[in-house]
Scaffold this motif. Structure first.
Motif, mmCIF file in Angstrom:
data_model
loop_
_atom_site.group_PDB
_atom_site.id
_atom_site.type_symbol
_atom_site.label_atom_id
_atom_site.label_comp_id
_atom_site.label_asym_id
_atom_site.label_seq_id
_atom_site.Cartn_x
_atom_site.Cartn_y
_atom_site.Cartn_z
ATOM 1 N N ILE A 128 1.000 -1.119 0.174
ATOM 2 C CA ILE A 128 0.280 -0.321 -0.230
ATOM 3 C C ILE A 128 0.849 1.186 -0.202
ATOM 4 O O ILE A 128 0.765 2.050 -1.052
ATOM 5 N N PRO A 129 1.907 1.327 1.239
ATOM 6 C CA PRO A 129 3.108 3.031 1.147
ATOM 7 C C PRO A 129 4.157 2.306 -0.488
ATOM 8 O O PRO A 129 3.881 3.551 -1.013
ATOM 9 N N PHE A 130 3.402 1.151 -0.708
ATOM 10 C CA PHE A 130 4.764 1.275 -2.238
ATOM 11 C C PHE A 130 4.010 1.857 -3.193
ATOM 12 O O PHE A 130 4.668 2.469 -4.167
ATOM 13 N N CYS A 131 2.907 1.235 -3.210
ATOM 14 C CA CYS A 131 2.483 1.559 -4.705
ATOM 15 C C CYS A 131 1.600 2.898 -4.258
ATOM 16 O O CYS A 131 1.397 4.095 -5.399
ATOM 17 N N THR A 132 1.329 4.092 -3.607
ATOM 18 C CA THR A 132 1.571 5.279 -3.350
ATOM 19 C C THR A 132 2.420 5.636 -3.638
ATOM 20 O O THR A 132 1.540 7.058 -4.524
ATOM 21 N N VAL A 147 12.448 7.168 -14.903
ATOM 22 C CA VAL A 147 13.171 5.374 -14.869
ATOM 23 C C VAL A 147 13.704 4.226 -13.629
ATOM 24 O O VAL A 147 13.348 3.377 -13.690
ATOM 25 N N LEU A 148 13.668 5.320 -12.944
ATOM 26 C CA LEU A 148 14.363 4.276 -11.769
ATOM 27 C C LEU A 148 13.661 3.664 -11.699
ATOM 28 O O LEU A 148 13.889 2.821 -10.482
ATOM 29 N N SER A 149 12.233 4.419 -10.514
ATOM 30 C CA SER A 149 11.297 3.681 -9.956
ATOM 31 C C SER A 149 10.192 3.059 -10.907
ATOM 32 O O SER A 149 9.895 1.622 -10.526
ATOM 33 N N THR A 150 10.122 2.828 -12.260
ATOM 34 C CA THR A 150 9.284 2.246 -13.660
ATOM 35 C C THR A 150 10.262 1.072 -13.339
ATOM 36 O O THR A 150 10.244 -0.254 -13.590
ATOM 37 N N SER A 151 12.045 0.761 -13.176
ATOM 38 C CA SER A 151 12.792 -0.339 -13.509
ATOM 39 C C SER A 151 12.554 -1.632 -12.247
ATOM 40 O O SER A 151 13.181 -2.135 -12.599
ATOM 41 N N THR A 152 11.685 -0.857 -11.463
ATOM 42 C CA THR A 152 12.186 -2.259 -10.283
ATOM 43 C C THR A 152 10.606 -1.865 -9.412
ATOM 44 O O THR A 152 9.836 -3.127 -9.171
ATOM 45 N N LEU A 153 9.850 -0.857 -9.458
ATOM 46 C CA LEU A 153 8.532 -1.365 -8.934
ATOM 47 C C LEU A 153 7.349 -1.657 -8.950
ATOM 48 O O LEU A 153 6.968 -2.541 -8.058
ATOM 49 N N PRO A 154 7.671 -1.570 -10.646
ATOM 50 C CA PRO A 154 6.475 -2.675 -11.162
ATOM 51 C C PRO A 154 6.312 -4.218 -10.871
ATOM 52 O O PRO A 154 5.422 -4.976 -10.671
ATOM 53 N N LYS A 155 8.072 -4.933 -10.686
ATOM 54 C CA LYS A 155 8.146 -6.179 -10.185
ATOM 55 C C LYS A 155 7.980 -6.354 -9.075
ATOM 56 O O LYS A 155 7.359 -7.319 -8.715
ATOM 57 N N ILE A 156 8.334 -5.005 -7.917
ATOM 58 C CA ILE A 156 8.099 -5.444 -6.702
ATOM 59 C C ILE A 156 6.649 -5.573 -6.499
ATOM 60 O O ILE A 156 6.830 -6.371 -5.371
ATOM 61 N N LEU A 157 5.573 -4.544 -7.063
ATOM 62 C CA LEU A 157 4.299 -4.564 -7.029
ATOM 63 C C LEU A 157 3.821 -6.548 -7.507
ATOM 64 O O LEU A 157 2.408 -6.693 -6.477
ATOM 65 N N SER A 158 4.108 -7.027 -8.362
ATOM 66 C CA SER A 158 4.114 -8.326 -8.665
ATOM 67 C C SER A 158 3.815 -9.214 -7.876
ATOM 68 O O SER A 158 3.537 -9.984 -7.463
ATOM 69 N N ILE A 159 5.766 -9.202 -7.684
ATOM 70 C CA ILE A 159 5.801 -10.153 -6.107
ATOM 71 C C ILE A 159 4.088 -9.352 -5.239
ATOM 72 O O ILE A 159 4.027 -10.592 -4.230
ATOM 73 N N PHE A 160 4.488 -9.002 -4.837
ATOM 74 C CA PHE A 160 3.751 -8.677 -3.493
ATOM 75 C C PHE A 160 2.139 -8.894 -3.464
ATOM 76 O O PHE A 160 1.805 -9.195 -2.690
ATOM 77 N N TRP A 161 1.744 -8.651 -5.082
ATOM 78 C CA TRP A 161 0.555 -8.759 -5.241
ATOM 79 C C TRP A 161 -0.262 -10.018 -5.624
ATOM 80 O O TRP A 161 -1.551 -10.738 -5.062
ATOM 81 N N PHE A 162 1.050 -10.548 -6.844
ATOM 82 C CA PHE A 162 0.818 -11.846 -7.140
ATOM 83 C C PHE A 162 1.578 -13.297 -7.116
ATOM 84 O O PHE A 162 1.896 -14.385 -7.955
#
Length: 332
Positions: free
Chosen positions: A49-53, A92-107
């Protein structure tokens, strides 16, 4: 008895062949497994939740900076060019890491392709080096604007700014190329599990089952030659800036300028401190809890990209006025 001994020999040969084939496959793994935040797997959904926010704020804030500067001709000045480059690197820095991090957390999507992992490693460290260089350029701009304001427009001309931007981009792009090249050469016969949320350089290299001193030494060289030099230049610039601030004639001017520079320094510390902590922990912090190490390492890809557009953008009067004008015009 002969049949039994024959069967045992065949069984040993099969086991040996299977183990050899597994080792052969595992030396060049097709995928790595990212654990996320080890020890806090149960709380992954809540942590997301805070990560996505923060990721959403970083996307909206940095995109708004780029849109406003492009739209307003009055903002086509060196400081805003540097701010735009900072916004691009943050995206670029956040997009290169956050989508994968959120996919780990959610799926629970933990697998990452070997080549994708190396690409993520390169972009994370390359963009981090570029962002460090941008902070130096912005500190230089503030130094000239405060300490020698009359010559600001003649010193930081558009060609000079273009050369600085090109030098920062080339330095980060070229110096970090050996990281994925060396990591690709190492055999990985221990495990393919990375106890991290993204493919950080030392987190990957530590999985190799060979002598990786070349990677370690080159990593030290990059840290001291890039980060060490940049921090030195930033410190020197802000020492000179602080001296100029305390020589200002009025107290209000001193407080205003000091408040702006103070907020800039806080953002710079937020960017550098997690990286330094992660760098030292990989080498000397064996007693640091792994979940704490990983959480701190994520600060540089979450908090800094979120704060930069707020501190450098919203708190800048020209950008704030332009943003207000956009909304008021839409309202009418």
């Amino acid at each position: 008895m002969l049949e039994t001994s024959f069967c045992l020999k065949v069984g040993h040969l099969l086991l040996y062949a299977m183990s050899e084939s597994n080792i052969t496959e595992f030396i060049n793994p097709s995928t790595f497994i990212l654990l996320g935040i080890p020890g806090l797997e149960v709380a992954h959904v809540w942590i997301s939740i805070p990560f996505c926010t923060m990721y959403t704020i970083a996307l909206l804030g940095n995109s708004a900076i780029l849109f406003i500067v492009k739209r307003e001709p009055s903002l086509h000045e060196p400081v805003y060019y540097f701010l735009c480059m900072l916004a691009v690197t943050d995206l670029v820095l956040s997009t290169s890491t956050l989508p994968k991090i959120l996919s780990i957390f959610w799926f629970n999507s933990r697998e990452i392709d070997f080549n994708a992992c190396l690409a993520q490693m390169y972009f994370f460290h390359c963009i981090s080096a570029m962002e460090s260089g941008i902070f130096v350029a912005m500190a230089l701009d503030r130094y000239v604007a405060i300490c020698d304001p009359l010559r600001h427009s003649t010193i930081l001309t558009n060609p000079v700014v273009a050369k600085i931007v090109l030098a920062v981009a080339l330095r980060g792009g070229v110096l970090l190329v050996p990281h994925p090249i060396l990591a690709r050469q190492w055999p990985y016969c221990r495990t393919n599990i990375i106890p991290h949320t993204y493919c950080e350089h030392m987190a990957v290299v530590n999985l190799a089952c060979t002598d990786t001193r070349i990677s370690n030494y080159y990593g030290l060289f990059v840290v001291f030659s890039v980060i060490g030099m940049d921090v030195f230049c930033i410190v020197v610039s802000y020492v000179q800036i602080l001296r100029a601030i305390f020589s200002l004639p009025t107290k209000d001017a001193r407080l205003k300028t000091f408040g702006t520079c103070g907020s800039h320094l806080c953002v710079i510390l937020v960017f550098y401190m997690p990286g330094l902590f992660s760098f030292l922990t990989h080498r000397f912090g064996q007693n640091v809890p792994l979940h704490f190490h990983v959480l701190i390492a994520n600060v540089s890809v979450l908090v800094a990209p979120m704060l930069n557009p707020i501190i450098y953008g919203v708190r800048t009067k020209q950008i704030r006025d332009s943003l207000f004008q956009i909304f008021t015009n839409k309202g009418t």
